[in-house]
Design a protein around this motif. Sequence first.
Motif, mmCIF file in Angstrom:
data_model
loop_
_atom_site.group_PDB
_atom_site.id
_atom_site.type_symbol
_atom_site.label_atom_id
_atom_site.label_comp_id
_atom_site.label_asym_id
_atom_site.label_seq_id
_atom_site.Cartn_x
_atom_site.Cartn_y
_atom_site.Cartn_z
ATOM 1 N N ALA A 497 -2.871 7.022 1.747
ATOM 2 C CA ALA A 497 -1.794 7.463 0.850
ATOM 3 C C ALA A 497 -1.567 6.501 -0.302
ATOM 4 O O ALA A 497 -0.429 6.152 -0.630
ATOM 5 C CB ALA A 497 -0.494 7.674 1.635
ATOM 6 N N GLY A 498 -2.662 6.090 -0.955
ATOM 7 C CA GLY A 498 -2.548 5.112 -2.027
ATOM 8 C C GLY A 498 -2.204 5.684 -3.380
ATOM 9 O O GLY A 498 -1.893 4.931 -4.307
ATOM 10 N N TYR A 499 -2.271 7.002 -3.552
ATOM 11 C CA TYR A 499 -2.036 7.604 -4.869
ATOM 12 C C TYR A 499 -0.591 8.085 -5.004
ATOM 13 O O TYR A 499 0.058 8.420 -4.011
ATOM 14 C CB TYR A 499 -2.999 8.768 -5.095
ATOM 15 C CG TYR A 499 -4.452 8.375 -5.125
ATOM 16 C CD1 TYR A 499 -4.937 7.474 -6.079
ATOM 17 C CD2 TYR A 499 -5.352 8.881 -4.196
ATOM 18 C CE1 TYR A 499 -6.275 7.101 -6.102
ATOM 19 C CE2 TYR A 499 -6.694 8.520 -4.215
ATOM 20 C CZ TYR A 499 -7.151 7.632 -5.162
ATOM 21 O OH TYR A 499 -8.467 7.270 -5.182
ATOM 22 N N SER A 500 -0.129 8.163 -6.240
ATOM 23 C CA SER A 500 1.247 8.609 -6.478
ATOM 24 C C SER A 500 1.455 10.041 -5.998
ATOM 25 O O SER A 500 2.560 10.417 -5.581
ATOM 26 C CB SER A 500 1.596 8.487 -7.970
ATOM 27 O OG SER A 500 0.686 9.241 -8.756
ATOM 28 N N ARG A 501 0.391 10.866 -6.040
ATOM 29 C CA ARG A 501 0.544 12.255 -5.589
ATOM 30 C C ARG A 501 0.857 12.328 -4.092
ATOM 31 O O ARG A 501 1.419 13.319 -3.629
ATOM 32 C CB ARG A 501 -0.695 13.076 -5.923
ATOM 33 C CG ARG A 501 -2.017 12.527 -5.443
ATOM 34 C CD ARG A 501 -3.177 13.393 -5.929
ATOM 35 N NE ARG A 501 -4.483 12.830 -5.621
ATOM 36 C CZ ARG A 501 -5.160 12.019 -6.414
ATOM 37 N NH1 ARG A 501 -4.642 11.661 -7.587
ATOM 38 N NH2 ARG A 501 -6.347 11.565 -6.065
ATOM 39 N N HIS A 502 0.471 11.297 -3.322
ATOM 40 C CA HIS A 502 0.845 11.264 -1.909
ATOM 41 C C HIS A 502 2.365 11.155 -1.766
ATOM 42 O O HIS A 502 2.974 11.823 -0.917
ATOM 43 C CB HIS A 502 0.183 10.077 -1.205
ATOM 44 C CG HIS A 502 -1.288 10.258 -0.970
ATOM 45 N ND1 HIS A 502 -2.243 9.551 -1.646
ATOM 46 C CD2 HIS A 502 -1.967 11.075 -0.132
ATOM 47 C CE1 HIS A 502 -3.448 9.904 -1.233
ATOM 48 N NE2 HIS A 502 -3.313 10.826 -0.320
ATOM 49 N N ARG A 503 2.973 10.322 -2.616
ATOM 50 C CA ARG A 503 4.433 10.182 -2.559
ATOM 51 C C ARG A 503 5.129 11.471 -2.972
ATOM 52 O O ARG A 503 6.156 11.845 -2.393
ATOM 53 C CB ARG A 503 4.894 9.029 -3.470
ATOM 54 C CG ARG A 503 4.687 7.663 -2.856
ATOM 55 C CD ARG A 503 5.355 6.555 -3.649
ATOM 56 N NE ARG A 503 5.128 5.275 -2.995
ATOM 57 C CZ ARG A 503 5.909 4.761 -2.059
ATOM 58 N NH1 ARG A 503 6.998 5.419 -1.671
ATOM 59 N NH2 ARG A 503 5.634 3.600 -1.506
ATOM 60 N N VAL A 504 4.574 12.136 -3.969
ATOM 61 C CA VAL A 504 5.159 13.407 -4.412
ATOM 62 C C VAL A 504 5.162 14.415 -3.266
ATOM 63 O O VAL A 504 6.165 15.087 -3.010
ATOM 64 C CB VAL A 504 4.386 13.959 -5.631
ATOM 65 C CG1 VAL A 504 4.859 15.368 -5.981
ATOM 66 C CG2 VAL A 504 4.542 13.027 -6.826
ATOM 67 N N ARG A 505 4.028 14.519 -2.559
ATOM 68 C CA ARG A 505 3.942 15.453 -1.435
ATOM 69 C C ARG A 505 4.895 15.058 -0.312
ATOM 70 O O ARG A 505 5.542 15.904 0.310
ATOM 71 C CB ARG A 505 2.506 15.505 -0.899
ATOM 72 C CG ARG A 505 1.540 16.300 -1.742
ATOM 73 C CD ARG A 505 1.896 17.783 -1.832
ATOM 74 N NE ARG A 505 1.771 18.474 -0.571
ATOM 75 C CZ ARG A 505 0.668 19.067 -0.128
ATOM 76 N NH1 ARG A 505 -0.429 19.027 -0.848
ATOM 77 N NH2 ARG A 505 0.646 19.694 1.038
#
Length: 627
Positions: A497-505
């Motif tokens: 979960a290193g990408y910002s899109r992981h946080r968005v999800r």
Amino acid sequence: MCGICCSVSFSVEHASEDLKEDVLYNLRRRGPNSSKQLLKSNVNYQCLFSGHVLHLRGVLTPQPVEDESGNVFLWNGEVFNGVKVEAEDSDTQVMFNSLSACSSESDILSLFSKVQGPWSFIYYQASSHSLWFGRDFFGRRSLLWRFSNLGKSFCLSSVGAQISGVADQWQEVPACGIFQIDLNSAAVSRCVIFKLYPWKYVSKDNVVEECANDLTRTPAGLPACVSVVANEAKLYLSKPIVPLNKKLPQVPLKTHCGNSCSVPGSRETLDAFLTDEYMKKVVQQFIEVLNVAVKRRVLCLAREENLTSKEVLKTCSKKASVAILFSGGVDSMVIAALADRHVPSDEPVDLLNVAFMTKRKTRPPIAKVERKQQKLPNIPSEEPYQGTAVPQDPDDAEVPDRVTGKAGLKELQSVNPSRTWNFVEINVSLEELQELRRARICHLVQPLDTVLDDSIGCAVWFASRGIGCLVTQDAVRSYKSSAKVILTGIGADEQLAGYSRHRVRFQSLGLEGLNEEIEMELGRISSRNLGRDDRVIGDHGKEARFPFLDENVVSFLNSLPVWEKVDLSLPRGIGEKLILRLAAMELGLPVSALLPKRAIQFGSRIAKLEKTNEKASDKCGRLQTLP
């Protein structure tokens, strides 16, 4: 690492026309130690095999290899586990001997199901007039296909060459399984039909996972005369990894932070996690499985090959055999710390750190470049050297990844002060970027073509080329890395979960949404990243190795529930890649353990160099070849 190619023709007039000199040139760059071609002719078809070898382990085995039965094999891979390969053996020969002993389709599938490590291959089975080919489960080795003349010919190759205005261009062979074609039937029917043997998971109880339609992962842009069908016997390859654990917590998760974390995102936060005995045990297990993966990747190479090199400045008695794409971030730091355990103690490790200079530069005066007289390394004529090894203004090269890289160097030196860590400062001007993108990089990144592919492809190409300088207290010296093996941290962000899109999800759909995002990221890594990176790094006659995508590492991480790997309720620099940050703490790397994720296109500043108003997903005109 090898460049492999097979040009198939079903008519005499179209024989070998795909194997043009530009493709051969790109293949030779991947395999500088041996080049060979072999022609197999039949009444109905003709196959021209071309192999170009980068020698890394065992006995140098020129490719293609042929046995007494007329079978032909091209192999671009590394067997790290699953099939026994002794230190003195060539894995090409071991794999070919095993294939020649196969008496059925299921035997071939069983063999490739066992192999752990990156691979792509082409195998001609003479008795059945069959051509087999494919890529490993993650697609860590590039393989492209191209169809022309309404199905009268097609070509498979590690790398292609884009030609402006030509409709039939190269596309990536999808990493969805192994393909097989009956060449006689294709010649008679004038239809190119590939049988697909897909990957499927088999549980310990021998239950076969019912996959979604694997054919959906094959490209939609195939010509009308080309089709992919499921094999009639419903045979498959066994997936080399366990499925992702999507378990959700039954009760609210307890926080490890508590009152001991006065400042969220601080070292105390990570220390608090490690006070939990179970969590500490999981972290130690992760370190051990990743350690084995790194060990295999730094020991499987012939070190005696690297003892002499006229291109490398003699800074020590031995030359580096292993390099790391190095930003000083937690991914590259953990890999470096683990590599340090296994690379011989008297051998340097090259840390390749790339920066793109935002100001136009010309060659600076020699007095400003060096305090000791040194000659620049010999650069191939097709790679003009712009004299930007050291900028006139040192601050211009102090991009974010240079700053964190230097901090990471100090941390590694404190962990092992006796190791020679070559921090290679690779500074690229706008002029050099534009010239070499046009001459080399655009052909390697394609068929991928977005702004993101351009930024990452160019950054990785210049970094892996390894031409820069070493800055010490005494001198600034020009340097070219001799390492044939390059370790890269790709795979960590996708799984942890290193990408910002992981946080968005996570913020919109919680842990369930996060699990889906992680599964999707790993499922598309072959088409999104790995083929491109293999072509780009391989262009220098070097081999990319990916410890985070070792089958045992992925299976270990997949087996854990998501909350034992990440905690996105915590701030950036802590919550993403949490288990990796805890591993860094255990390895004595507390500074890098707290660095937030920074993508290479921003850390190296290549994204700031040209058009700054583009979206990453936009088609990139800079990658298009000129007529």
